[in-house]
Write an enzyme that holds these catalytic residues in place. Structure first.
Site, PDB file in Angstrom:
ATOM      1  N   ASN A   7       0.101   6.238  -8.563  1.00  0.00           N
ATOM      2  CA  ASN A   7       0.897   7.105  -7.690  1.00  0.00           C
ATOM      3  C   ASN A   7       0.966   8.505  -8.330  1.00  0.00           C
ATOM      4  O   ASN A   7       1.396   8.643  -9.479  1.00  0.00           O
ATOM      5  CB  ASN A   7       2.293   6.478  -7.567  1.00  0.00           C
ATOM      6  N   HIS A  10       4.415  12.528  -8.839  1.00  0.00           N
ATOM      7  CA  HIS A  10       5.122  13.390  -9.787  1.00  0.00           C
ATOM      8  C   HIS A  10       4.284  14.551 -10.312  1.00  0.00           C
ATOM      9  O   HIS A  10       4.810  15.452 -10.955  1.00  0.00           O
ATOM     10  CB  HIS A  10       5.779  12.562 -10.883  1.00  0.00           C
ATOM     11  N   HIS A  43       3.468   9.109  -1.705  1.00  0.00           N
ATOM     12  CA  HIS A  43       4.613   8.801  -0.833  1.00  0.00           C
ATOM     13  C   HIS A  43       5.003  10.095  -0.130  1.00  0.00           C
ATOM     14  O   HIS A  43       5.491  11.030  -0.763  1.00  0.00           O
ATOM     15  CB  HIS A  43       5.775   8.276  -1.687  1.00  0.00           C
ATOM     16  N   ARG A  45       7.551  11.698   1.847  1.00  0.00           N
ATOM     17  CA  ARG A  45       8.947  11.454   2.233  1.00  0.00           C
ATOM     18  C   ARG A  45       9.328  12.376   3.380  1.00  0.00           C
ATOM     19  O   ARG A  45       8.767  13.465   3.537  1.00  0.00           O
ATOM     20  CB  ARG A  45       9.867  11.716   1.033  1.00  0.00           C
ATOM     21  N   ARG A  49       9.946  16.142  -0.590  1.00  0.00           N
ATOM     22  CA  ARG A  49      10.402  16.637  -1.894  1.00  0.00           C
ATOM     23  C   ARG A  49       9.286  16.708  -2.930  1.00  0.00           C
ATOM     24  O   ARG A  49       9.368  17.458  -3.878  1.00  0.00           O
ATOM     25  CB  ARG A  49      11.550  15.796  -2.425  1.00  0.00           C
ATOM     26  N   GLU A  70       2.467   5.645   1.113  1.00  0.00           N
ATOM     27  CA  GLU A  70       3.807   5.053   1.178  1.00  0.00           C
ATOM     28  C   GLU A  70       4.597   5.848   2.189  1.00  0.00           C
ATOM     29  O   GLU A  70       4.570   7.090   2.175  1.00  0.00           O
ATOM     30  CB  GLU A  70       4.509   5.165  -0.170  1.00  0.00           C
ATOM     31  N   THR A 101      12.742   5.471  -4.593  1.00  0.00           N
ATOM     32  CA  THR A 101      12.994   4.339  -3.708  1.00  0.00           C
ATOM     33  C   THR A 101      13.866   3.322  -4.447  1.00  0.00           C
ATOM     34  O   THR A 101      13.480   2.824  -5.500  1.00  0.00           O
ATOM     35  CB  THR A 101      11.661   3.675  -3.301  1.00  0.00           C
ATOM     36  N   GLU A 151       4.486  -5.868  -1.543  1.00  0.00           N
ATOM     37  CA  GLU A 151       4.614  -5.295  -2.884  1.00  0.00           C
ATOM     38  C   GLU A 151       5.990  -5.690  -3.392  1.00  0.00           C
ATOM     39  O   GLU A 151       7.019  -5.307  -2.822  1.00  0.00           O
ATOM     40  CB  GLU A 151       4.464  -3.766  -2.857  1.00  0.00           C
ATOM     41  N   HIS A 191       7.016  -0.378  -9.187  1.00  0.00           N
ATOM     42  CA  HIS A 191       8.243   0.391  -9.386  1.00  0.00           C
ATOM     43  C   HIS A 191       8.794   0.187 -10.782  1.00  0.00           C
ATOM     44  O   HIS A 191       9.097  -0.937 -11.170  1.00  0.00           O
ATOM     45  CB  HIS A 191       9.333   0.073  -8.360  1.00  0.00           C
TER      46      HIS A 191
HETATM   47  N1  PXP Z   1       5.812   1.317  -5.408  1.00  0.00           N
HETATM   48  C1  PXP Z   1       6.660   1.892  -4.508  1.00  0.00           C
HETATM   49  C2  PXP Z   1       6.837   1.235  -3.193  1.00  0.00           C
HETATM   50  C3  PXP Z   1       7.326   3.094  -4.803  1.00  0.00           C
HETATM   51  O1  PXP Z   1       8.160   3.636  -3.911  1.00  0.00           O
HETATM   52  C4  PXP Z   1       7.086   3.709  -6.054  1.00  0.00           C
HETATM   53  C5  PXP Z   1       7.757   5.006  -6.379  1.00  0.00           C
HETATM   54  O2  PXP Z   1       7.287   5.992  -5.528  1.00  0.00           O
HETATM   55  C6  PXP Z   1       6.198   3.078  -6.947  1.00  0.00           C
HETATM   56  C7  PXP Z   1       5.605   1.870  -6.605  1.00  0.00           C
HETATM   57  C8  PXP Z   1       5.891   3.664  -8.277  1.00  0.00           C
HETATM   58  O3  PXP Z   1       7.036   3.627  -9.070  1.00  0.00           O
HETATM   59  P1  PXP Z   1       7.030   4.332 -10.483  1.00  0.00           P
HETATM   60  O4  PXP Z   1       6.820   5.808 -10.232  1.00  0.00           O
HETATM   61  O5  PXP Z   1       8.374   4.012 -11.046  1.00  0.00           O
HETATM   62  O6  PXP Z   1       5.885   3.748 -11.271  1.00  0.00           O
END
Ligand code: PXP
Length: 239
Positions: A7, A10, A43, A45, A49, A70, A101, A151, A191
């Site tokens: 992902n 960030h 993701h 949103r 953001r 996402e 999330t 997931e 997550h």
């Molecule tokens: N899976 C989902 C559904 C999420 O919403 C997120 C955060 O955007 C992640 C995985 C990844 O989480 P992390 O950034 O804590 O690794």
């Protein structure tokens, strides 16, 4: 051997801190793939953001492995997904004030929207994953409403304060994963996962893929994205 979807939200958080163009999550998507990841996750949103619409369209064009979008199951996001056509859409709940999330999707409470979203996405040939808590009732519902993937939310497990809480949550994840697998659902997990927490999942063959963002992007600040992805891949390949 499990897969790793990275992902890159960030990278966009850092870009948006100065309101400019750098660092670009599109560049990150290229590097993530070159480092060997099995997919790129963004993701989008409602409040934009971090990831912006332009990122989603460009990343879809350049990703050669798998692009995962996402999204909350809203009409706005469904319209975007139908245009972008990601390989997979992961439906997540979204609360405006949350930092990230916070919990899994409550399928029972949102059944109408979830069914509508799955039908709409399936018509476009998009696989649908539901992000759910480690709860066997949610697994059954996911199967009932026609999801392709679940997931499992690993956030609470990663943040557990005591070994007892940790092992209870792990057991719930294991039960949910086994049930989902036996019901024909593909099982992903994500997550809050980091380089240390992943070890717990070695020898957990039901999990086909991990979705990981924050820990990889954080480590990339110091060692570079390719190395940070490579180190996580070494761990994921042991699952
Ligand atoms: N899976 C989902 C559904 C999420 O919403 C997120 C955060 O955007 C992640 C995985 C990844 O989480 P992390 O950034 O804590 O690794």
């Amino acid at each position: 051997m499990a897969g790793l979807a990275v992902n890159v939200d960030h990278v966009a958080t850092l870009r948006n801190a100065r309101g400019g163009n750098e660092p670009d999550p599109v560049h990150a998507a290229v590097l993530v793939e070159l480092a060997g990841a099995d997919g790129v996750v963004v993701h989008l949103r409602g409040d934009r953001r971090h990831i912006k619409d332009r990122d989603v369209y460009l990343i879809r064009q350049i990703v050669r492995t798998k692009m995962i979008l996402e999204m909350a199951p809203t009409e706005e996001m469904l319209a975007i997904a139908c245009k972008v056509k990601p390989h997979q859409a992961t439906l997540v709940p979204e609360r405006r004030m949350e930092i990230t999330t916070e919990g899994g999707l409550d399928i029972a409470a949102n059944r109408k929207e979830v069914v509508h979203a799955i039908e709409t996405l399936h018509k476009e040939g998009i696989l649908v994953s539901l992000f759910i808590d480690q709860d066997q009732r949610q697994v059954s519902l996911a199967s009932e409403v026609g999801a392709d993937v679940v997931e499992l939310h690993t956030g609470a497990f990663c943040e557990a304060n005591t070994p007892k809480e940790r092992s209870q949550l792990f057991e719930h994840i294991a039960l949910a994963a086994r049930q989902a697998h036996s019901q024909g659902l593909v099982v992903h997990a994500g997550h809050g996962l980091g380089y240390k927490t992943l070890e717990a999942f070695f020898d957990f063959p039901e999990i086909a893929e991990f979705s990981i963002g924050h820990s990889i992007i954080s480590r990339a600040v110091f060692v570079g994205l390719e190395a940070a992805v490579g180190e996580m891949l070494d761990l994921v390949r042991q699952v």
